[in-house]
Design an enzyme around this catalytic site. Structure first.
Site, mmCIF file in Angstrom:
data_model
loop_
_atom_site.group_PDB
_atom_site.id
_atom_site.type_symbol
_atom_site.label_atom_id
_atom_site.label_comp_id
_atom_site.label_asym_id
_atom_site.label_seq_id
_atom_site.Cartn_x
_atom_site.Cartn_y
_atom_site.Cartn_z
ATOM 1 N N HIS A 2 0.980 -1.157 -0.087
ATOM 2 C CA HIS A 2 0.106 0.083 -0.005
ATOM 3 C C HIS A 2 0.957 1.289 0.105
ATOM 4 O O HIS A 2 0.612 2.365 -0.710
ATOM 5 C CB HIS A 2 -1.089 -0.055 1.048
ATOM 6 C CG HIS A 2 -1.617 1.243 1.412
ATOM 7 N ND1 HIS A 2 -2.594 1.779 0.537
ATOM 8 C CD2 HIS A 2 -1.157 2.466 2.160
ATOM 9 C CE1 HIS A 2 -2.904 3.070 0.803
ATOM 10 N NE2 HIS A 2 -1.891 3.420 1.781
ATOM 11 N N HIS A 57 1.323 5.009 -2.758
ATOM 12 C CA HIS A 57 1.902 6.375 -2.633
ATOM 13 C C HIS A 57 3.031 6.771 -3.512
ATOM 14 O O HIS A 57 3.222 7.986 -3.955
ATOM 15 C CB HIS A 57 2.152 6.597 -1.241
ATOM 16 C CG HIS A 57 1.060 6.733 -0.110
ATOM 17 N ND1 HIS A 57 0.144 7.931 -0.400
ATOM 18 C CD2 HIS A 57 0.484 5.774 0.285
ATOM 19 C CE1 HIS A 57 -0.889 7.519 0.595
ATOM 20 N NE2 HIS A 57 -0.498 6.157 1.113
ATOM 21 N N GLU A 77 -5.650 9.410 -0.106
ATOM 22 C CA GLU A 77 -6.098 7.738 0.020
ATOM 23 C C GLU A 77 -7.079 7.464 -1.033
ATOM 24 O O GLU A 77 -7.050 6.569 -1.603
ATOM 25 C CB GLU A 77 -6.371 7.643 1.233
ATOM 26 C CG GLU A 77 -5.127 8.009 2.186
ATOM 27 C CD GLU A 77 -4.224 6.943 2.346
ATOM 28 O OE1 GLU A 77 -4.354 5.713 1.408
ATOM 29 O OE2 GLU A 77 -3.279 7.065 2.780
ATOM 30 N N SER A 80 -4.206 0.737 -4.742
ATOM 31 C CA SER A 80 -3.428 -0.417 -3.954
ATOM 32 C C SER A 80 -4.406 -1.550 -3.669
ATOM 33 O O SER A 80 -4.104 -2.857 -3.224
ATOM 34 C CB SER A 80 -2.586 0.039 -2.816
ATOM 35 O OG SER A 80 -3.450 0.505 -1.755
HETATM 36 FE FE FE Z 1 -1.939 5.528 2.705
#
Ligand code: FE
Ligand code: PHE
Length: 283
Positions: free
Chosen positions: A128, A133, A174, A193
């Site tokens: 993730h 990111h 997010e 993700s």
């Molecule tokens: Fe995150």
């Protein structure tokens, strides 16, 4: 992601909560888990994710296979936008998190999920944190937004409004969607993700998809136990950066301090609605 109010770093961590990634300690099974997740997501994301994400994967050489070595990754990110990825033992206090972001360091977990956790995790793992990111941190405008967010967090810390600022992170970094011409694309790390949410956020009739509005987002509750009931759509990273940078959040916090929270699934008369969701999934 941030944890609660604990202040002292755990045993073995530096004062800024970072730990060595110990890349050499990953087992073949752990690297294979990364490769499995990577193949699943990259097979599905083209045409669904914002093009800057795919460019980022490329710039960072992320298709080389295996869990990325943060030193190699940071060298490449540094050349692109001056960012680094550093390892932390888990959730870190808000101030520590903001301090890293303000200095262009993204904190990442070093552990990877087990096969039993393929689609559900309580705490973010390296897949993730890094797959989700890092790619967009190679984009100069997005990179500036993340730094500005960290600076805004440091300013807002200890004022009791961090919950409002956290909603901005949640619904952009997010779980954000972005408009590309007439189409919507994914960019939030929590979506890109996740195999299930990558489809749900874009295609499912259940959730609302609403034009991004700073104050509105800061008042909106969110779910941590399931897919989101509303996603917010930005016009571009430039627009997101411009709106947040040019707004002094002080008066915004004051303005919304006494205002009611907005429910996860609400649609307001003032919303720019892309999709009015059925909310069938949530029911
Ligand atoms: Fe995150
Ligand atoms: N303009 C915000 C403030 O006054 C800072 C900020 C910028 C926050 C970008 C989030 C994202 O605090």
């Amino acid at each position: 992601m941030t944890g609660d109010c604990e202040t002292a770093p755990p045993q073995g961590a530096a004062a800024d909560w970072t730990v060595p990634q110990r890349w050499g300690d990953y087992t073949p099974a752990e690297h294979a888990m990364w490769d499995r997740l990577f193949a699943r997501q990259t097979g599905m994301l083209p045409g669904r994710v914002v093009p800057a994400f795919l460019q980022g994967l490329d710039t960072l050489g992320m298709s080389e296979g295996g869990i990325p070595d943060f030193e190699v990754l940071s060298d490449r990110l540094m050349k692109a936008t001056g960012w680094q990825v550093v390892a932390v033992p888990g959730l870190v206090p808000d101030r520590v998190f903001f301090e890293h972001l303000a200095n262009r360091r993204f904190v990442a977990g070093r552990f990877i999920r087990t096969p039993e956790q393929l689609d559900y995790l309580e705490e973010p793992d390296v897949f993730h944190d890094v797959f989700g990111h890092a790619p967009l941190l190679a984009n100069p405008v997005y990179a500036d937004y993340m730094q500005a967010y960290g600076e805004g967090g440091l300013r807002a810390a200890s004022t009791g409004v961090l919950g409002k600022l956290a909603r901005l992170y949640w619904y952009t970094v997010e779980f954000g969607l972005i408009r590309e011409g007439d189409a919507l694309r994914l960019y939030g790390a929590g979506i890109v993700s996740s195999f299930g949410e990558s489809v749900f956020a874009l295609d499912d009739p259940s959730p609302n998809r609403i034009g991004f509005d700073l104050k509105r987002v800061m008042r909106t509750r969110y779910r941590i136990d399931d897919y989101q009931q509303s996603y917010f759509v930005i016009d571009s990273f430039e627009d997101l950066l411009e709106q947040t940078l040019s707004t002094d959040f002080g008066p915004v916090y004051a303005d919304i301090f006494g205002a009611d929270d907005i429910a996860e699934d609400a649609i307001l008369a003032t919303d720019r609605v892309f999709t009015r969701g059925t909310q069938a999934h949530a029911r």
